[in-house]
Design a protein around this motif. Structure first.
Motif, PDB file in Angstrom:
ATOM      1  N   ARG A 275     -91.219  31.314 -20.853  1.00  0.00           N
ATOM      2  CA  ARG A 275     -90.959  31.781 -22.225  1.00  0.00           C
ATOM      3  C   ARG A 275     -92.241  31.612 -23.006  1.00  0.00           C
ATOM      4  O   ARG A 275     -93.053  30.732 -22.696  1.00  0.00           O
ATOM      5  N   TYR A 276     -92.431  32.441 -23.962  1.00  0.00           N
ATOM      6  CA  TYR A 276     -93.535  32.331 -24.897  1.00  0.00           C
ATOM      7  C   TYR A 276     -92.959  31.703 -26.159  1.00  0.00           C
ATOM      8  O   TYR A 276     -92.357  32.399 -26.951  1.00  0.00           O
ATOM      9  N   SER A 277     -93.043  30.367 -26.284  1.00  0.00           N
ATOM     10  CA  SER A 277     -93.439  29.329 -25.378  1.00  0.00           C
ATOM     11  C   SER A 277     -92.400  28.214 -25.418  1.00  0.00           C
ATOM     12  O   SER A 277     -91.795  27.974 -26.467  1.00  0.00           O
ATOM     13  N   VAL A 377    -109.406  37.125 -29.774  1.00  0.00           N
ATOM     14  CA  VAL A 377    -108.117  37.018 -29.077  1.00  0.00           C
ATOM     15  C   VAL A 377    -107.333  35.872 -29.709  1.00  0.00           C
ATOM     16  O   VAL A 377    -107.654  35.477 -30.843  1.00  0.00           O
ATOM     17  N   TRP A 378    -106.339  35.293 -29.001  1.00  0.00           N
ATOM     18  CA  TRP A 378    -105.460  34.284 -29.614  1.00  0.00           C
ATOM     19  C   TRP A 378    -106.199  33.200 -30.405  1.00  0.00           C
ATOM     20  O   TRP A 378    -105.811  32.861 -31.520  1.00  0.00           O
ATOM     21  N   PRO A 379    -107.274  32.593 -29.851  1.00  0.00           N
ATOM     22  CA  PRO A 379    -107.876  31.478 -30.602  1.00  0.00           C
ATOM     23  C   PRO A 379    -108.723  31.942 -31.792  1.00  0.00           C
ATOM     24  O   PRO A 379    -109.299  31.109 -32.490  1.00  0.00           O
ATOM     25  N   THR A 472    -101.835  36.726 -12.048  1.00  0.00           N
ATOM     26  CA  THR A 472    -102.746  37.442 -12.943  1.00  0.00           C
ATOM     27  C   THR A 472    -102.097  38.711 -13.480  1.00  0.00           C
ATOM     28  O   THR A 472    -101.239  39.305 -12.833  1.00  0.00           O
ATOM     29  N   ARG A 473    -102.558  39.122 -14.668  1.00  0.00           N
ATOM     30  CA  ARG A 473    -102.048  40.362 -15.247  1.00  0.00           C
ATOM     31  C   ARG A 473    -102.944  41.529 -14.865  1.00  0.00           C
ATOM     32  O   ARG A 473    -102.480  42.576 -14.453  1.00  0.00           O
ATOM     33  N   ALA A 474    -104.264  41.359 -15.001  1.00  0.00           N
ATOM     34  CA  ALA A 474    -105.172  42.452 -14.649  1.00  0.00           C
ATOM     35  C   ALA A 474    -105.716  42.225 -13.251  1.00  0.00           C
ATOM     36  O   ALA A 474    -105.731  41.101 -12.739  1.00  0.00           O
ATOM     37  N   GLY A 521     -86.989  41.618 -19.450  1.00  0.00           N
ATOM     38  CA  GLY A 521     -87.880  42.343 -20.355  1.00  0.00           C
ATOM     39  C   GLY A 521     -88.564  41.369 -21.292  1.00  0.00           C
ATOM     40  O   GLY A 521     -87.936  40.425 -21.796  1.00  0.00           O
ATOM     41  N   PHE A 522     -89.860  41.564 -21.516  1.00  0.00           N
ATOM     42  CA  PHE A 522     -90.651  40.656 -22.358  1.00  0.00           C
ATOM     43  C   PHE A 522     -90.371  40.917 -23.821  1.00  0.00           C
ATOM     44  O   PHE A 522     -90.057  40.025 -24.595  1.00  0.00           O
ATOM     45  N   SER A 523     -90.497  42.177 -24.215  1.00  0.00           N
ATOM     46  CA  SER A 523     -90.307  42.470 -25.637  1.00  0.00           C
ATOM     47  C   SER A 523     -88.911  43.038 -25.852  1.00  0.00           C
ATOM     48  O   SER A 523     -88.426  43.838 -25.038  1.00  0.00           O
ATOM     49  N   ALA A 546     -88.356  35.019 -14.942  1.00  0.00           N
ATOM     50  CA  ALA A 546     -87.840  35.485 -16.229  1.00  0.00           C
ATOM     51  C   ALA A 546     -88.848  35.080 -17.297  1.00  0.00           C
ATOM     52  O   ALA A 546     -89.413  33.983 -17.238  1.00  0.00           O
ATOM     53  N   HIS A 547     -89.078  35.973 -18.249  1.00  0.00           N
ATOM     54  CA  HIS A 547     -90.030  35.675 -19.317  1.00  0.00           C
ATOM     55  C   HIS A 547     -89.640  36.467 -20.558  1.00  0.00           C
ATOM     56  O   HIS A 547     -89.037  37.530 -20.452  1.00  0.00           O
ATOM     57  N   VAL A 548     -89.991  35.946 -21.713  1.00  0.00           N
ATOM     58  CA  VAL A 548     -89.637  36.639 -22.959  1.00  0.00           C
ATOM     59  C   VAL A 548     -90.646  36.278 -24.046  1.00  0.00           C
ATOM     60  O   VAL A 548     -91.245  35.213 -24.033  1.00  0.00           O
TER      61      VAL A 548
HETATM   62  C1  GLC Z   1     -99.436  38.292 -23.353  1.00  0.00           C
HETATM   63  C2  GLC Z   1     -98.783  38.114 -21.991  1.00  0.00           C
HETATM   64  C3  GLC Z   1     -97.458  37.432 -22.156  1.00  0.00           C
HETATM   65  C4  GLC Z   1     -97.656  36.098 -22.858  1.00  0.00           C
HETATM   66  C5  GLC Z   1     -98.341  36.310 -24.194  1.00  0.00           C
HETATM   67  C6  GLC Z   1     -98.685  35.005 -24.884  1.00  0.00           C
HETATM   68  O1  GLC Z   1     -98.728  39.164 -24.134  1.00  0.00           O
HETATM   69  O2  GLC Z   1     -98.647  39.325 -21.307  1.00  0.00           O
HETATM   70  O3  GLC Z   1     -96.824  37.262 -20.911  1.00  0.00           O
HETATM   71  O4  GLC Z   1     -96.440  35.480 -23.047  1.00  0.00           O
HETATM   72  O5  GLC Z   1     -99.534  37.040 -24.009  1.00  0.00           O
HETATM   73  O6  GLC Z   1     -99.510  34.229 -24.121  1.00  0.00           O
END
Ligand code: GLC
Length: 826
Positions: A275-277, A377-379, A472-474, A521-523, A546-548
């Protein structure tokens, strides 16, 4: 007058401009031909072709534009790939021919055009005669004559149908949150496809892998009926041509070039919850405990970006996770391994050690003026490690030390397309390319794979003999050597679930067997029914996770009420029961590249029915277990039964004739699944996680065949270390001969002792009780037993309880786990 003068001047400037307006320039006449040990080099006024033989089934074609230096760096191919001398060459006035044990390459001299044929002269594939390989500026394309009935499969993580004919695709790894079901490109690039056609009455197939990481475009007769083509925007045109008479043979050859998986830790084949997160630590533990309380098997729990301090890689948020080591060890005691997300962006922040070290040691991607590239990016603002620099890879690998020390064994590489907010990573950014230098244009598509490589190599070293799990995603072709792959930020919809199924099938054809999609499904928020269906299907995926997304509703197996919880438990139980079969399929993937989750196009490429929109989602796990996916709003579906053996309903053993189509019921509790006659499926008793031992009995389900001989390998090892490389495995081949009416267990190879001491052979669909049966000459009797794989049945007994009404009744024979060859004859 002035007007005329201006016109004259203008037309002169047009003419003088010459090749400012670039035209298509094809390979022309051969000017020199030079044979060498492994092939031939042919030069024309436009460029050079080097054809190199790698095996009887593989020839590499390498075109370099005149005035360029030939480019030899490839991250996709295995380092130890060696060319071969095993071919004959001969030259005539109009062509140069290379003949291997499997195929003939004929290169016409004027102009230089390529034709591949079988040894008996049947056309496999040839250049479009007018265009062949051509340049427009630096962009280079190879045009192949399109054959009227030609189909195309493969291309990995691409949307669209199973048959790619009439479609075009771009390879440019793209971070695409909630991508539409027709989006292109998305996260990963595997420029490999298989062409299929009938020529001169023969069924012919071939594979083409274009080994070039610049942005590329594939056209399978999209907007034209003349050619299929593949284009790269820069660099050399390098493609490997593969010929084989079966799709598995092509996949085996393709993965002999780009490599295969090494065995992942067995625990990573258990169910994974993400899960995020999940945070803080108490929440993580609560989730893990709930799996155990509810007796829903699971092995892995993930920490998404909130576990870090301000999203800084290799740090912990001390408030949320004051004692990571303690938490991870508690999770371990409960049978859970922990995986953490690791993004490439390193926050620009004085005093943050990853940042300081990267700057100091010159490890980040740079602008041409030698300043570090900065993107968001995120940070926030970040620098990006240059994973094409060997020093960066070593540093990156060592940076996992603290995570490894606190007990983390799973490393989830995300955002590595590389993703930056705004998605416009500037092309001028420089990459090391092992010191050869290049720009983002060439580095982009291999960035994710090199990150996964650095993560795999580094954590493998640190773990001193234990196997890490990398996701990995990519990625790019060859990513399978380092990592599992998931299909990114999908959406909670039926269409997305069905797309995910096609993509896992297509990834398998492209040599990437360890794959999965976010279950549920994630989103977005799935309906109860959608989650139930998705987890039933996802229970069969090589990577079952499973992830969301953040802020979405919970997506644990129990989040949708009791009915769905029961369905999830039932299918996850099934997965754990099937782990001996799944793990053996992983072993097969590590040996031959064959996927675990297989499109029907692998076994039945020339059966046009399997491409039908109604059936293209059907797939098998291993050889013989076929799943016919159904969306969440349908309660029945039509299934196609390919091949020449009968198919058995997995839950009832009712029989379906091969070559037929039939409606089958698909209530939410029952995902249609069928087993092909001749299949041998090893299973174990239900366990809650892979650290738990199953019972001492291995259940080997054998399904009656009409005729013929089939086999199944059963592979075991400790599931955790690399000691299998030194012989610590148990590898047994089981052969079922329907004609001779016997089943033979060959002596297991290897020196690993499985904990199974008994094999229960469960015979499905055997009309006559095998009478007068004997085991190695000693007569014995089969007993009647009842099996049910459906939790909905009362007194659910998955593996063979006492004979009962309403259950699948099978014949059971118990034998000691073979140490030597053991035959059962009836
Ligand atoms: C990206 C990833 C996703 C993850 C999110 C936060 O969108 O594809 O799986 O939960 O980043 O890290």
């Amino acid at each position: 007058m002035l007007h005329r003068l201006l016109l004259l001047l203008f037309s002169c400037s047009m003419a003088c401009a010459g090749d400012v307006y670039q035209k298509n320039q094809s390979m022309g006449k051969a000017e020199s031909i030079k044979a060498f040990d492994h092939g031939v080099e042919i030069k024309t006024a436009e460029g050079t072709l080097i054809a190199t033989v790698f095996s009887p089934t593989i020839i590499k074609m390498h075109f370099t534009k005149k005035s360029r230096e030939s480019d030899t760096l490839s991250y996709a191919k295995r380092h130890d790939l060696q060319p071969s001398k095993a071919f004959k060459a001969n030259e005539s006035s109009d062509a140069y021919r290379i003949e291997t044990d499997s195929l003939i390459l004929s290169i016409s001299k004027n102009p230089v055009r390529i034709r591949f044929s079988t040894k008996s002269g049947i056309l496999i594939n040839e250049d479009e005669s007018a265009f062949g390989t051509s340049w427009i500026g630096e962009e280079v394309t190879t045009y192949k004559k399109l054959i009227s009935d030609e189909k195309f499969i493969g291309m990995g993580e691409k949307t669209g149908g199973l048959n790619r004919r009439g479609e075009g695709f771009t390879h440019w790894n793209t971070d695409y949150f909630g991508y539409p079901t027709n989006a292109d490109p998305i996260y990963m690039s595997t420029p490999f496809y298989i062409g299929l056609h009938e020529s001169q009455g023969a069924k012919v197939m071939y594979g083409i892998f274009m080994d070039n990481s610049y942005k590329s475009h594939f056209n399978f007769g999209a907007s034209n009926d003349r050619f299929s083509s593949f284009t790269t925007e820069d660099g050399d045109m390098v493609y490997y041509f593969i010929y084989h008479t079966t799709v598995p043979g092509i996949i085996e050859s393709y993965t002999s070039i780009t490599g295969r998986i090494t065995l992942p830790p067995l625990w990573s084949l258990g169910f994974q919850q993400c899960r995020y997160s999940y945070y803080p630590d108490k929440e993580v533990l609560r989730i893990a405990e709930t799996f155990r309380e509810k007796k829903i098997p699971a092995d892995v729990i993930y920490l998404d970006i909130h576990y870090m301090d301000k999203y800084k890689i290799f740090t912990w948020n001390q408030d949320r996770f004051p004692d990571p080591k303690g938490m991870i060890s508690t999770l371990k005691q409960k049978g859970f391994n922990t995986a953490v997300i690791i993004d490439p962006g390193i926050k620009v922040e004085k005093g943050y050690s990853a940042y300081e070290q990267g700057v100091e040691q010159n490890l980040f991607l740079k602008y041409p003026d030698a300043t570090d590239y900065t993107g968001q990016v995120w940070p926030g603002w970040c620098h990006f490690p240059d994973f094409t620099n060997p020093d960066t890879r070593t540093w990156w690998g060592n940076s996992f030390k603290d995570l490894v020390d606190v007990g983390i064994r799973g490393f989830w590489n995300d955002m590595n397309e590389p993703a930056t907010w705004g998605q416009r990573f500037p092309d001028l950014v420089e990459f090391s390319f092992e010191g050869l230098k290049g720009t983002h244009r060439r580095g982009h598509n291999v960035y994710g794979m090199q990150m996964a490589r650095a993560t795999f190599e580094g954590t493998k070293d640190l773990l001193k003999g234990e196997r890490p799990f990398i996701l990995t995603r990519a990625g790019f072709s060859g990513v399978q050597r380092y990592s599992a792959v998931w299909t990114g930020d999908n959406v909670s919809s039926d269409d997305h679930m069905m797309l995910g199924i096609r993509m896992l099938s297509s990834l398998g054809i492209a040599g990437v067997p360890y794959v999965g999609m976010d279950i549920g499904g994630f989103s977005g928020n799935p309906s109860k029914e959608l989650f139930a269906r998705w987890i039933s299907i996802g229970a069969f995926a090589p990577l079952s996770r499973a992830h969301v997304c953040v802020d979405n509703k919970d997506q644990e197996p129990w989040s949708f009420g009791e009915r769905v919880e029961d369905i999830a438990r039932n299918y996850l139980n099934l997965r754990y029961m099937m782990l001996p079969y799944i793990y053996s399929s992983f072993h097969e993937a590590s040996q031959s590249g064959m996927p675990i989750w297989r499109s029907l196009a692998i076994e039945y490429p020339f059966d046009s029915k399997i491409y039908d929109g109604r059936y293209q989602h059907q797939f098998t796990i291993g050889k013989g277990l076929m799943i016919a996916p159904v969306n969440s709003v349908q309660e029945f579906t039509k299934v196609y039964f390919p091949g020449s053996q009968p198919w058995y309903d997995f839950y009832s053993d009712s029989k379906y004739a091969p070559g037929t189509e039939d409606h089958v019921d698909a209530p939410l509790e029952k995902l249609p699944a069928f087993v092909q006659g001749g299949s041998i499926i090893p299973m174990q008793s239900i366990i809650q996680h892979t650290g738990e031992k199953s019972s001492d009995t291995l259940f080997v389900h054998v399904y009656a065949a009409n005729s013929g001989i089939t086999n199944q390998q059963i592979y075991h090892d400790d599931g955790l270390t690399y000691s299998y490389e030194k012989g610590a495995y148990s590898h047994m081949n089981i052969i079922y001969d329907a004609g001779k009416k016997n089943i033979t267990f060959e002596a297991p190879k290897g020196n690993y002792k499985t904990h199974h001491s008994v094999i229960a052979i469960l015979l499905h669909g055997f009309d006559e009780v095998p009478k007068g049966m004997n085991i190695n000459g000693t007569s014995t009797k089969a007993e009647k037993r009842s099996v049910s794989f459906m939790k909905a049945l009362s007194n659910f007994d998955p593996l063979g309880g006492p004979a009962r009404e309403g259950f699948m009744n099978v014949q059971a024979i118990h034998i000691p786990y073979p140490k030597a060859k053991t035959s059962i004859q009836w």
